[in-house]
Design an enzyme around this catalytic site. Sequence first.
Site: not given
Ligand SMILES: [Zn+2]
Length: 500
Positions: A265-266, A269, A295
């Site tokens: 997830h990170e 980003h 997101e």
């Molecule tokens: Zn996030």
Amino acid sequence: MMTLNTAIEKLNTLEETQRAYGHAMGVLNLDGATAAPKRSIVGRSKTMGVLSGITYQLMVNDETAEVLATILENAAEADPKVVRRAELLKESLDDMTRIPMEEFVEYQTLISQADAVWHEAKEKSDYAMFAPYLEKIIHFNRRFAGYKNADKPAYDVLLDDYEKGASMASLDPFFALLREKLTPVILEVAKRPAPDASFLRQSFPIHQQRVFSDRVMAMMGMDRERCAIGETEHPFTDGFNKWDVRITTHYHENDLASSLYSVIHEGGHALYEMGGADELQFTCLAGGATMGLHESQSRFYENLIGRSLPFCKALLPVAREIFPAQLEGVTPEMLYAAVNASKPSLIRTESDELTYAHHIMIRYEMEKLMMAGDVKVDELPALWNKMYKDYLGVDVPDDRRGILQDTHWSGGMIGYFPSYALGSAYGVQMLSAMEKDIDVWAAAEKGDLTPITAWLGEKIHRHGSFLKPNVLLEQAMGQPFDPNYYVDYLVKKFSKLYNL
Ligand SMILES: [Zn+2]
């Protein structure tokens, strides 16, 4: 009278200076979350106060106002990127000056107190302790929204702040669709036997999980000379510029999936931050366009790719190299079922892909009532519990695992939550456009996500905040936003997983 050239030079200097302070404060924050000892907060908050005072003065003064006005008045002759920078800075300058100074200071004090009170209230599961602070936060937010635009409902002003273009008129039908189409699936899945995920809950020594993180970041094609990983209580990403991005994770010895999916997830980003064009760096156009778009990227890698069967096929051999004993006899299908286990639960941050947006929907419905003044603050916990029962079929045992679970409201962030759900939905529609251009699943199964990142880089990452968010989105999705893509994807995936 300032010339356009002088204004541009001054804009460059202003932004470089702002970025330098931002960089320094970012490193201080990161240090506070990682290596710094607990009581370092005394000196750090003093330093942060001084630095943010300077950044405020950099923006709020007659010269900056003249610089921005000169560029905007001569927009036809200036580079469109310079004009866009001036537009965005003008927006934040207006935001900064609209609120009377003494109210702003009062609010900042309230927020820092509220945060401390919220921590204690959560620990003690004592909502009554936090309620007076929440009441004031709602009151301030309503007033600030009025300063910005007194003609619009306060909640619409806040929604637009976090996700440009979002409003109750656009979000009501979005959440109504999720409620209508997903609720029956969620409740049906809850009745089915849970897949075996026990093999992910053995002992996975943390020093080996660190090695696994490195391997996963390599599969994602992340340039480790520009991205470092650290460890914090709550995972996050901070991008100082495209050559220096930090992600963090939290290792749990008895849960392999937790850190794995935080890293992915990170990592999503981080790839967004690292993918911005060089020429945008050290200006306000570097980095993501909106919260929802950010997101959309993190959730794209985490759920759409990371929790797909093809990627599980690539992931399992890598995991087994590091954890041969724990993962003996596990098949990709078993891993796929385990990492997609779905069950209505109490905590948003621990919820699965299918139920996640319902947690957001509950917060959205509550924020609407809060901002309209249609509910008293002491009625909120009962309302929260009722919605969890109605939409997710779960009983909330206490406020700690109920209304007090998230930090957002104590930080004054009302209107922020919907961007999480929107991001998930944007991602699915991007995937559908991407599948027409490249063989997404061959890349995922090979465990080399570079073609996927290259596609997202071209459509989204490299543009930073230069394009307007709606233009950027339509360019990536190939058509206007349609939440049916998201709903159809979830219904199809989970119907198949659970034999509905
Ligand atoms: Zn996030």
